[in-house]
Design a protein around this motif. Structure first.
Motif, PDB file in Angstrom:
ATOM      1  N   ASN A   1      30.220  51.341  61.276  1.00  0.00           N
ATOM      2  CA  ASN A   1      31.645  51.424  60.916  1.00  0.00           C
ATOM      3  C   ASN A   1      32.411  52.089  62.054  1.00  0.00           C
ATOM      4  N   ASP A   2      32.908  51.271  62.984  1.00  0.00           N
ATOM      5  CA  ASP A   2      33.652  51.811  64.127  1.00  0.00           C
ATOM      6  C   ASP A   2      35.088  51.327  64.172  1.00  0.00           C
ATOM      7  N   GLN A   3      35.546  50.674  63.089  1.00  0.00           N
ATOM      8  CA  GLN A   3      36.937  50.235  62.986  1.00  0.00           C
ATOM      9  C   GLN A   3      37.552  50.850  61.729  1.00  0.00           C
ATOM     10  N   ILE A   4      38.812  51.329  61.841  1.00  0.00           N
ATOM     11  CA  ILE A   4      39.477  51.916  60.692  1.00  0.00           C
ATOM     12  C   ILE A   4      40.389  50.881  60.033  1.00  0.00           C
ATOM     13  N   PRO A   5      40.684  51.001  58.721  1.00  0.00           N
ATOM     14  CA  PRO A   5      41.657  50.104  58.092  1.00  0.00           C
ATOM     15  C   PRO A   5      43.060  50.377  58.651  1.00  0.00           C
ATOM     16  N   ILE A   6      43.856  49.294  58.798  1.00  0.00           N
ATOM     17  CA  ILE A   6      45.223  49.404  59.330  1.00  0.00           C
ATOM     18  C   ILE A   6      46.163  48.695  58.352  1.00  0.00           C
ATOM     19  N   PHE A   7      47.183  49.411  57.855  1.00  0.00           N
ATOM     20  CA  PHE A   7      48.162  48.831  56.945  1.00  0.00           C
ATOM     21  C   PHE A   7      49.066  47.838  57.671  1.00  0.00           C
ATOM     22  N   GLU A   8      49.434  46.749  56.972  1.00  0.00           N
ATOM     23  CA  GLU A   8      50.360  45.780  57.544  1.00  0.00           C
ATOM     24  C   GLU A   8      51.788  46.319  57.546  1.00  0.00           C
ATOM     25  N   LYS A   9      52.080  47.300  56.644  1.00  0.00           N
ATOM     26  CA  LYS A   9      53.395  47.958  56.615  1.00  0.00           C
ATOM     27  C   LYS A   9      53.179  49.459  56.538  1.00  0.00           C
ATOM     28  N   SER A  10      53.996  50.188  57.222  1.00  0.00           N
ATOM     29  CA  SER A  10      53.908  51.654  57.129  1.00  0.00           C
ATOM     30  C   SER A  10      54.760  52.187  55.988  1.00  0.00           C
ATOM     31  N   ASP A  11      55.639  51.337  55.411  1.00  0.00           N
ATOM     32  CA  ASP A  11      56.494  51.774  54.303  1.00  0.00           C
ATOM     33  C   ASP A  11      56.762  50.559  53.406  1.00  0.00           C
ATOM     34  N   TYR A  12      56.378  50.686  52.134  1.00  0.00           N
ATOM     35  CA  TYR A  12      56.623  49.614  51.173  1.00  0.00           C
ATOM     36  C   TYR A  12      57.897  49.871  50.358  1.00  0.00           C
ATOM     37  N   HIS A  13      58.722  50.782  50.882  1.00  0.00           N
ATOM     38  CA  HIS A  13      60.036  51.082  50.300  1.00  0.00           C
ATOM     39  C   HIS A  13      59.908  51.559  48.847  1.00  0.00           C
ATOM     40  N   ASN A  14      60.640  50.981  47.883  1.00  0.00           N
ATOM     41  CA  ASN A  14      60.665  51.565  46.548  1.00  0.00           C
ATOM     42  C   ASN A  14      60.737  50.485  45.480  1.00  0.00           C
ATOM     43  N   VAL A  15      60.487  50.922  44.254  1.00  0.00           N
ATOM     44  CA  VAL A  15      60.620  50.087  43.070  1.00  0.00           C
ATOM     45  C   VAL A  15      61.168  50.956  41.944  1.00  0.00           C
ATOM     46  N   THR A  16      61.997  50.350  41.070  1.00  0.00           N
ATOM     47  CA  THR A  16      62.568  51.069  39.925  1.00  0.00           C
ATOM     48  C   THR A  16      61.994  50.474  38.642  1.00  0.00           C
ATOM     49  N   VAL A  17      61.451  51.331  37.770  1.00  0.00           N
ATOM     50  CA  VAL A  17      60.833  50.867  36.522  1.00  0.00           C
ATOM     51  C   VAL A  17      61.293  51.764  35.374  1.00  0.00           C
ATOM     52  N   ALA A  18      61.328  51.178  34.166  1.00  0.00           N
ATOM     53  CA  ALA A  18      61.647  51.955  32.958  1.00  0.00           C
ATOM     54  C   ALA A  18      60.434  52.773  32.537  1.00  0.00           C
ATOM     55  N   GLU A  19      60.694  53.894  31.890  1.00  0.00           N
ATOM     56  CA  GLU A  19      59.583  54.788  31.527  1.00  0.00           C
ATOM     57  C   GLU A  19      58.663  54.200  30.469  1.00  0.00           C
ATOM     58  N   ASN A  20      59.112  53.140  29.750  1.00  0.00           N
ATOM     59  CA  ASN A  20      58.257  52.555  28.718  1.00  0.00           C
ATOM     60  C   ASN A  20      57.477  51.337  29.208  1.00  0.00           C
ATOM     61  N   VAL A  21      57.404  51.144  30.531  1.00  0.00           N
ATOM     62  CA  VAL A  21      56.585  50.052  31.064  1.00  0.00           C
ATOM     63  C   VAL A  21      55.130  50.289  30.660  1.00  0.00           C
ATOM     64  N   PRO A  22      54.422  49.256  30.185  1.00  0.00           N
ATOM     65  CA  PRO A  22      53.053  49.459  29.686  1.00  0.00           C
ATOM     66  C   PRO A  22      52.104  49.959  30.764  1.00  0.00           C
ATOM     67  N   VAL A  23      51.136  50.776  30.328  1.00  0.00           N
ATOM     68  CA  VAL A  23      50.058  51.201  31.205  1.00  0.00           C
ATOM     69  C   VAL A  23      49.292  49.969  31.669  1.00  0.00           C
ATOM     70  N   GLY A  24      48.933  49.909  32.955  1.00  0.00           N
ATOM     71  CA  GLY A  24      48.221  48.757  33.506  1.00  0.00           C
ATOM     72  C   GLY A  24      49.114  47.819  34.294  1.00  0.00           C
ATOM     73  N   THR A  25      50.451  48.003  34.177  1.00  0.00           N
ATOM     74  CA  THR A  25      51.388  47.128  34.900  1.00  0.00           C
ATOM     75  C   THR A  25      51.244  47.326  36.412  1.00  0.00           C
ATOM     76  N   VAL A  26      51.192  46.198  37.164  1.00  0.00           N
ATOM     77  CA  VAL A  26      51.129  46.256  38.632  1.00  0.00           C
ATOM     78  C   VAL A  26      52.550  46.447  39.173  1.00  0.00           C
ATOM     79  N   LEU A  27      52.741  47.512  39.970  1.00  0.00           N
ATOM     80  CA  LEU A  27      54.057  47.803  40.546  1.00  0.00           C
ATOM     81  C   LEU A  27      54.213  47.245  41.963  1.00  0.00           C
TER      82      LEU A  27
END
Length: 831
Positions: free
Chosen positions: A442-468
């Motif tokens: 293991n001589d290579q590290i993982p590299i993100f395609e984005k350094s910032d995925y910005h933001n998302v707004t969700v209601a507090e009653n969104v079900p557990v398990g929801t992909v954001l």
């Protein structure tokens, strides 16, 4: 001189009265009154009756006993001495008011003084000295004698509640007492220490000083008495044998005698019982106490047995305390080594150093642990392929640990190796297969395609398990290995693990999901820092850096939520006789947004309860009745004050305890009867019941001479009794037998029943010809016609023809009386 003393006495009474009046309200008009006064105490004012014109004085008569008196002019009711409950618990007086001429203005009224008990009597033992005998090895807690004491104080109060204890123990050779006493019953038994250490060879006589205290022994002011208890210890032959050892897979003829136990008592029944519930117990015992093993044993199936030998009397009661029998099954080498895995798979990085431990070959042997029978040794018998050499691996002989012998592993030369490992014990041998995979470093590290995925707004009653959000990083190491597989984690910004990130093993794509319910009030925003790592460690000199980090922000919006109860179910046990308006419990709910909560009840079909809409306090509003419903369930509703649609429910389960509030009654389909004439020895069963729980009954006859001379009643069981005639000289008629039925409640209830008992001539089926209820009643028109037809069949067809020709209704009414007379005469003849 007398007038002066009287005046001084009145001043004393007046002073005492002044000290007790005021807000205590000890004055008032003359009426029926009840007072509770503690016994003892000397001079005391009880009450002052106020006069109403034209009354000018008062007079008291009745059970004053020289202690209770009334000042005529002032109406002061007082004590001039001490009351004694044990002498008299209740005093009844008659008080009236008089005018100037001594005429009664009001009254007489009844004044009842109940003397309340104080603890003024010490308990007393019924013997000065007690003696008892205990056997060595007696069961702990099994009583061998009792002491008993009584107290003259009120038995319904703690004053007469007695508790026993051992004050001294002579001699006392151990740190704990060898004997113990039940503090309620006075039962003396060996303690756990005594059960093991009582030995007449060391000490055959003990003296216990037993004390008894009233007030349940819960106060320093309790009275106490003591008595000596002399205990003699007798020797026991009932002893457990030493540990029994049996070699497994014995070839002897079974059953085999392995030990013997002996009881202290003759003619006992020996038996064995298991400490464990086994499919079978391979041991037995005969009636001489000889213990046998009934079949060969297998140590690998079970290496030890613990069971108990007991003795019982002919009623099945234990005679001696159980003896523990311990059997150990000794091992022989009868099991080969077994590979723990059919194929042991090991991964080794190609840059692994010489001597590194790369894995372990695991094998087991079912023979006894830590003996030569289970000692295993390991040896590599073959290596495929044999490149670049045939001895690349070494295995430690006694541990099975595999090591590298060179640094010549190269995935391009050989990506895997197969080993045959020989595992042996002193008798048997087994081959275990091992596969070694050479993996990329293991001589290579993982590299993100984005350094910032910005933001998302969700209601507090969104079900557990929801992909954001979906995130992606890449790794340049060999695909489908631990060096390239990516693990995503929230490094910062999520202290409560509200989010979880799952990895798709095919694409290494990450899915940010909600792991726990969001709560705007607790956290309206999350600033997440996410890192990407590999399960395999990086090679020296390579480190994770900012390329393996990314940012993501989550904004949570508020949603109006219903109130939340602290409990999902509220359980409460109450007595069915609690008063109306009793507070049962308080339920609590809160609104996540802080709105005011109001409470209400649903499903209160019996209208037993009410709830304070503001506090959640639940009260009774009517009398409870366990006989109507023992478990009463209602729903408690919490709703927002300004939005009633936002509501939630919880359940209140009310368990009603029974009280004795139903008197006994007879539970019989028909009254008892006896066939006339009586021959002696007859008896009939009567049964009682009531609506209370677990009621048992006692039956008795009223205490009058006629009933006692003629009838007897005796117990069958807790609900039935026998009613028996005391002699055979009974007439043919119905008797009223007054029976008293009393239940076992606290307090008990009783009923008096006038039992109708018929002494009658019987048919061949042993039943009365005519029911007792109809012998002494006037027949109806239909009954008269039926009886008349029967009479006509018996006395002949001629008379029957005459009656059949009576067609006119006016003649039927005239002859109704004649039919009644003839019916009774004929019935008497038939009987």
């Amino acid at each position: 001189m007398f007038k002066l003393c009287g005046l001084q006495f009145l001043l004393i009474i007046h002073s005492a009265l002044c000290q007790n009046l005021g807000d205590l309200r000890v004055t008032g008009p003359l009426k029926d009154m009840n007072f509770s006064v503690l016994e003892g105490g000397g001079l005391r004012v009880i009450y002052q009756f106020t006069s109403e014109p034209p009354a000018v004085s008062f007079r008291a008569t009745g059970e004053k006993d020289g202690i209770i008196d009334l000042v005529p002019r002032t109406g002061i009711l007082y004590l001039n001495g001490s009351l004694d409950r044990e002498t008299k618990a209740l005093h009844r007086l008659q008080v009236d008011s008089l005018d100037e001429k001594g005429n009664i203005v009001k009254g007489p009224y009844t004044v009842t003084i109940l003397v309340e008990d104080i603890n003024d009597n010490p308990p007393e033992f019924d013997q000065v000295k007690y003696t008892g005998v205990v056997r060595q090895n007696s069961r702990p807690g099994k009583p061998f004698m009792y002491v008993h004491a009584t107290d003259r104080d009120d038995p319904t109060t703690p004053h007469a509640q007695l508790t026993y204890s051992i004050l001294h123990h002579f001699p006392n050779p151990y740190s704990e007492m060898l004997f113990q006493i039940d503090n309620v019953t006075g039962a003396i038994s060996p303690s756990k220490m005594g059960s093991y250490y009582l030995d007449p060879q060391k000490q055959d006589t003990f003296t216990l000083v037993v004390t008894v205290k009233d007030m349940a022994g819960m106060t320093m002011n309790a009275f106490a008495s003591s008595a000596d208890v002399i205990i003699t210890v007798k020797e026991s032959l009932w002893k457990a044998p030493p540990t029994i050892r049996i070699q497994e897979n014995s070839t002897q003829v079974h059953p085999v005698n392995i030990s013997q136990v002996r009881s202290n008592e003759p003619d006992v029944i020996y038996d064995l019982f298991e400490k464990e519930k086994l499919p079978r117990l391979p041991f037995s015992i005969d009636q001489n106490g000889v213990i046998y093993v009934t079949e060969p044993l297998d140590r690998e199936e079970k290496d030890a047995y613990v069971f108990f030998a007991v003795t019982k009397d002919n009623k099945g009661e234990l005679v001696d305390k159980p003896l523990q029998i311990h059997v150990i099954v000794e091992d022989i080498n009868d099991n080969p080594p077994v590979c723990q895995q059919a194929l042991t798979v090991i991964e080794v990085q190609e840059n692994e150093g010489v001597g590194s431990n790369i894995g372990t070959v695991l094998a087991t042997d079912m023979d006894e642990k830590d003996t030569l029978n289970s000692r295993l040794q390991f040896k590599i018998k073959s290596q495929i392929p044999a490149v670049p050499a045939n001895n690349l691996f070494f295995i430690q002989q006694d541990t099975g640990i595999l090591q590298l012998t060179s640094r010549s592993l190269n995935k391009r030369a050989a990506s895997s190796y197969s080993l045959k490992v020989l595992v042996t014990d002193a008798v048997f041998q087994t081959f275990c297969d091992v596969q070694i995979h050479v993996i990329d470093i293991n001589d290579q590290i993982p590299i993100f395609e984005k350094s910032d995925y910005h933001n998302v707004t969700v209601a507090e009653n969104v079900p557990v398990g929801t992909v954001l959000q979906r995130i992606q990083a890449t790794d340049g190491d060999e695909p489908a290995t631990g060096s390239s597989y990516i693990i995503y984690q929230v490094k910062e910004g999520d202290p409560n693990n509200t989010f979880i990130i799952e990895t798709d093993p095919e694409t290494n794509q990450g899915f940010i999901r909600i792991n726990k319910a969001l709560d705007f009030e607790a956290a309206p925003v999350y600033n997440l820092v996410i890192n990407a790592t590999n399960p395999e460690p990086l090679v020296p000199g390579v480190q994770y850096n900012s390329s393996s980090l990314t940012l993501f922000k989550v904004f949570v919006t508020n949603v109006d939520e219903p109130p939340v109860f602290h409990k999902t179910v509220y359980n409460k046990e109450v007595s069915e006789d609690i008063p109306v308006n009793t507070l049962i419990m308080t339920v609590e709910a809160y609104d996540p947004e802080g709105a005011t909560v109001r409470y209400s009840l649903e499903g209160d079909i019996r209208k037993w309860l009410k709830i304070d809409s503001t506090t959640g306090q639940i009260y009774t509003v009517s009398t409870l009745d366990r006989e109507q419903q023992e478990k009463y369930t209602v729903d408690v509703v919490a709703s927002e004050l300004n939005n009633a649609s936002q509501k939630s429910k919880t359940t209140l389960v009310l368990h009603l305890r029974d009280v004795n509030d139903n008197p006994p009654r007879l539970a019989m389909d028909y009254p008892p009867f006896f066939c006339y004439p009586l021959s002696g020895g007859e008896r009939s069963v009567i049964q009682a019941t009531d609506a209370d729980e677990h009621s048992t009954f006692t039956f008795s006859l009223t205490d009058d001479m006629n009933t006692r001379n003629n009838w007897d009643i005796s117990k069958v069981n807790t609900t039935h009794a026998y009613l028996s005639p005391k002699h055979a000289n009974f007439e043919e008629k119905v008797y009223d037998v007054p029976v008293i039925i009393k239940d076992n409640g606290k307090p008990p209830l009783e009923s008096k029943v006038n039992l109708k008992v018929n002494v009658c001539k019987c048919s061949s089926e042993k039943s009365c010809f005519v029911e007792v209820q109809r012998q002494h009643s006037r027949p109806t028109a239909g009954q008269a016609v039926g009886i008349l037809i029967g009479v006509l069949l018996i006395i002949g067809c001629v008379i029957g023809a005459v009656f059949l020709h009576m067609k006119y209704k006016q003649k039927n009414e005239k002859k109704s009386h004649q039919k009644d007379v003839k019916d009774k005469s004929e019935l008497n003849r038939l009987a």
